[in-house]
Scaffold this motif. Sequence first.
Motif, PDB file in Angstrom:
ATOM      1  N   LEU A   2       0.897  -1.235  -0.043  1.00 17.11           N
ATOM      2  CA  LEU A   2       0.014   0.078  -0.038  1.00 17.11           C
ATOM      3  C   LEU A   2       0.876   1.172   0.012  1.00 17.11           C
ATOM      4  CD1 LEU A   2      -2.818  -0.907   2.600  1.00 17.11           C
ATOM      5  CD2 LEU A   2      -3.131  -0.518   0.203  1.00 17.11           C
ATOM      6  N   LEU A   3       1.869   1.196   0.583  1.00 13.33           N
ATOM      7  CA  LEU A   3       2.862   2.348   0.785  1.00 13.33           C
ATOM      8  C   LEU A   3       3.536   2.553  -0.561  1.00 13.33           C
ATOM      9  CD1 LEU A   3       4.526   2.701   4.239  1.00 13.33           C
ATOM     10  CD2 LEU A   3       3.010   3.955   3.176  1.00 13.33           C
ATOM     11  N   ARG A   4       4.206   1.513  -1.166  1.00 12.75           N
ATOM     12  CA  ARG A   4       5.142   1.434  -2.601  1.00 12.75           C
ATOM     13  C   ARG A   4       4.190   1.985  -3.568  1.00 12.75           C
ATOM     14  NH1 ARG A   4      10.246   1.062  -2.730  1.00 12.75           N
ATOM     15  NH2 ARG A   4      11.264  -0.551  -1.256  1.00 12.75           N
ATOM     16  N   LYS A   5       2.792   1.699  -3.606  1.00 14.92           N
ATOM     17  CA  LYS A   5       2.033   2.018  -4.415  1.00 14.92           C
ATOM     18  C   LYS A   5       1.879   3.545  -4.548  1.00 14.92           C
ATOM     19  CE  LYS A   5      -2.592   1.383  -4.068  1.00 14.92           C
ATOM     20  NZ  LYS A   5      -4.090   0.941  -3.851  1.00 14.92           N
ATOM     21  N   ARG A   6       1.844   4.120  -3.555  1.00 17.09           N
ATOM     22  CA  ARG A   6       1.758   5.754  -3.328  1.00 17.09           C
ATOM     23  C   ARG A   6       3.148   6.472  -3.533  1.00 17.09           C
ATOM     24  NH1 ARG A   6      -2.317   3.520  -0.352  1.00 17.09           N
ATOM     25  NH2 ARG A   6      -4.277   4.558  -0.453  1.00 17.09           N
ATOM     26  N   ILE A   7       4.036   5.673  -3.296  1.00 21.11           N
ATOM     27  CA  ILE A   7       5.449   6.169  -3.461  1.00 21.11           C
ATOM     28  C   ILE A   7       6.279   5.269  -4.286  1.00 21.11           C
ATOM     29  CG2 ILE A   7       7.468   7.307  -2.213  1.00 21.11           C
ATOM     30  CD1 ILE A   7       5.872   7.232   0.377  1.00 21.11           C
ATOM     31  N   PRO A   8       6.174   5.433  -5.666  1.00 22.70           N
ATOM     32  CA  PRO A   8       6.781   4.723  -6.600  1.00 22.70           C
ATOM     33  C   PRO A   8       8.367   5.047  -6.865  1.00 22.70           C
ATOM     34  CG  PRO A   8       5.159   5.890  -7.828  1.00 22.70           C
ATOM     35  CD  PRO A   8       4.994   6.390  -6.541  1.00 22.70           C
ATOM     36  N   SER A   9       9.158   5.303  -5.693  1.00 24.21           N
ATOM     37  CA  SER A   9      10.247   5.826  -5.771  1.00 24.21           C
ATOM     38  C   SER A   9      11.498   5.013  -5.513  1.00 24.21           C
ATOM     39  CB  SER A   9      10.434   7.186  -4.883  1.00 24.21           C
ATOM     40  OG  SER A   9      11.736   7.248  -4.710  1.00 24.21           O
ATOM     41  N   ASP A  10      12.492   4.937  -6.257  1.00 30.34           N
ATOM     42  CA  ASP A  10      13.911   4.171  -5.829  1.00 30.34           C
ATOM     43  C   ASP A  10      14.231   4.452  -4.395  1.00 30.34           C
ATOM     44  OD1 ASP A  10      14.508   6.265  -6.977  1.00 30.34           O
ATOM     45  OD2 ASP A  10      16.471   5.357  -7.748  1.00 30.34           O
ATOM     46  N   HIS A  11      13.940   5.907  -3.828  1.00 33.40           N
ATOM     47  CA  HIS A  11      14.383   6.171  -2.427  1.00 33.40           C
ATOM     48  C   HIS A  11      13.617   5.533  -1.526  1.00 33.40           C
ATOM     49  CE1 HIS A  11      17.519   8.699  -4.243  1.00 33.40           C
ATOM     50  NE2 HIS A  11      16.447   9.139  -5.202  1.00 33.40           N
ATOM     51  N   LEU A  12      12.525   5.063  -1.740  1.00 35.07           N
ATOM     52  CA  LEU A  12      11.909   4.779  -0.404  1.00 35.07           C
ATOM     53  C   LEU A  12      12.650   3.378   0.027  1.00 35.07           C
ATOM     54  CD1 LEU A  12       9.059   4.799   0.890  1.00 35.07           C
ATOM     55  CD2 LEU A  12       8.470   2.925  -0.423  1.00 35.07           C
ATOM     56  N   THR A  13      13.110   3.534   1.192  1.00 34.61           N
ATOM     57  CA  THR A  13      13.855   2.544   1.864  1.00 34.61           C
ATOM     58  C   THR A  13      12.859   1.771   2.838  1.00 34.61           C
ATOM     59  OG1 THR A  13      15.495   3.836   1.355  1.00 34.61           O
ATOM     60  CG2 THR A  13      16.033   1.973   2.701  1.00 34.61           C
TER      61      THR A  13
END
Lengths: 489, 355
Positions: A145-156
């Motif tokens: 649910l989080l990844r879907k909202r922040i499709p960024s390679d910086h999301l760690t």
Amino acid sequence: MAAPSESVWSMLQTLGCSLDFQTKVYRNQTSGQRIWVSYIEPMIDIEIAVKNIFPYLLHYHFSTLQDLCGALPLDEAYLSSDPNDMKQKLLEGYLLIRLNETDETGLLVKAQKTLERTLTIPEVEFSVVGPKESFIESLETNLYLLRKRIPSDHLTVNMFRVGTLSKTKLAVVYIDGIADPENVQTVSQRIQAVEFDEVIDSSYIVQLISDNRHSLFPQLLDTERPDRVAAVLAEGKVAILVDGSPHALIGPTTLVEFFSSFEDYFLNWIIASFFRLIRLFSVAFSILITPIYVATLNYHYELIPKDLLGTLITSRKEIPFPPIVEVLFLELTIELLREAGARLPTKVGQTIGIVGGIVIGTASVEAGLTSNVLLILVALAALASFTTPVYKMGNTIRLMRFPFLLFAEMWGLLGVAFCFCIVMTHLLSLTSLGRPFLAPLYPPRWKDWKDALIRLPFTSQAKRPSSLRTPQPIRFDGKKAKEKRDIDE
Amino acid sequence: MNGKTFLLVLMAASLLSGCLRKEILDDINIESAVGFDYVSPTKIKGTVLIPIYKKEETANKTLTAVSVSTKDILEELQHKTPEPLVNGSIEVALYGKRLAEHGLFPFVDNFHRDSSIGTGLYLAVVDGTAEQLLKGHYSRQGNGIYLSNLLKHNIEQRDVPKTNLHLFLKMYYADGQDPFLPYLRQVGQDVQVEGIALFRGDRVVDYIERNNMFFFKILTDSYTEGTHTVRLQKGNYASVKNISTKRTISFSGPKTRPHLHIHLSLEGVIREHKQGPFTPSTQQAVQQQFEKEIKINASNLLRRFQEQNIDPIGLGEWAKSQYRHFSYRDFYRRYRHLPFRITADVRIRDTGIIE
């Protein structure tokens, strides 16, 4: 716990004490090879086992486990001879396949049962507008649910396991380059230092890693809204997700954040600011109105406006108790109703609410036990305490009324002021992940006031909150955002 | 501070601080007005008004006692009430005419020493005795609120200049001003503002009549709302509703021979005009007539003050602000013969919606 010298055999013996642990022997129909399959029955998804594993086990010609492993259409299958690893995997829902009962090496195949409820609408932090998804008990789904909202390679995502018994999976999520590395460090360190056996929910984590474990105030914000988590991650905060908990934790948080509903961001900024101010007012009202009533009636009759004097006196004339008894009686009634309502099934709870609210309230006024003015005040105060968007903060507010009442009874308004000083001193010293809890009010971060007591429009929110010390303070080009773009340009 | 120290401080603070006397709202008798009357050179009679609140209306109860001081009277009256008598929420203090003429400061003094009494307390002088006035029955809200509302609306919107305990004390203690208070009279079932009582020091020396109150107010205070009727010739008149007034006081000439100039400017709208259409020329006439009335009446008032040698406008304070090394004594020695000029400027801004 498991000694390193423990053999696979003795490990299986220990597991075998539990009757839901099964070891069955099958015979391969092409080679006649006997196969020992061990598993913990409730953890196994029978469908996966029957469709994807047993056909190969029974019909595929193989001589070694290696062959079988290559043939299985499942990714998560590997050979292991480590008894501890085997035990762990068995407990998580793997099948252990051996060719000989005394073999020390076996093939572990994942046939884990995953039962989880479907995504539902947020119930605690419901909002009329905006997304209606809320976190559920599965960590993987929550991360999705989080990844879907922040499709960024910086999301760690940093993974941890806490609890000596529960071995609960825990994820620390942040956006690299936006979150202050020091905050991430603090969270990770504290999580690694957790000493507890059975971690059930994220509320355990809050209580275990809080800066001040005795404080009434929650020092990490818990939310069931993935959209809220995504929004604060973009501000540079750190989120903690716990497997098995539908509530994520956000830190470092501030007091004002507890009074901002996420719905504030879905509404026009003027309306949102108005609602936020109403909420702050209602918090102050809820905490202070009954103590002020007690203090004024006990000590400061001079403060009552002359036109109100008659109303108050006539309503209290027949009451045999001093104001404090009257107030405690009603406050406790409300607390009883709330507690009873929370423990009972929804439908019965509603009935209790009506019975309590209407019958007890009216009857106690008619019987001359409480004054009707106070009944209105207590009911309003209770109502006001429920406007707090975060449930845990609402509890704090309801409890805080009682020390205030005590001081009001002892010293009048001076006591209320004294109690207020104690609360303020506490709040000033409180930190969330080592960051001041009362920011941006104190230490004053004037620039952060754009999203504190009021919320300014998005175009004015070009900078991230300075109290978070993010390495990348600019969110977007504020000047460009404010430019007027006409269609006929 | 660790937990133990905190607890210790809290315990000490709550246990060693002693007890504050509780005054639970419904277990006390709350005075809403008091009155003082002259009995003999040493004794006064005090009347206390206690509202008895009931669901539909408020009844009035009065208690009286004779003694030497106001606090003594309160102590005397405690013997007559089942519940403690408290004076923290009195709205009005009244003084009988005779007491006021003998000097009322000793009976005002106790109010500003009592921290439970606000300085917004209204003071007034009563024609006759305060006791008589307080014993009447005027409204369902109770006499205390009735009297306080009567004074409040007449001060805020009509022609009674602003007075209360704070202003009275300020005027009393100021070297360049003498106090004044509203003057009330009981008329049948009502109380009416009869005029203004003017003090020299703390003794009443003169009363301004009701028809001069308007001019007194524009001299001492600013005036808003309220209507004044201007008499034109041949039985014609016009009612002017006031919007705002402005008073400018200036002194010219040397300090030894100051010349006073008071300029009163007033803006208003026409509310009622008896005869004929209201033309620009009638407007001019009304303005001129009004200016003339102001000039004559204000001059008469000022002359009256000079004859009595009192200064309710606070001219001494104004003069002090304009002259260096000013001496009140020199100023008031010449006060009786202080030359003055009063000018007025009336502007009618609106004549109503129908023309």
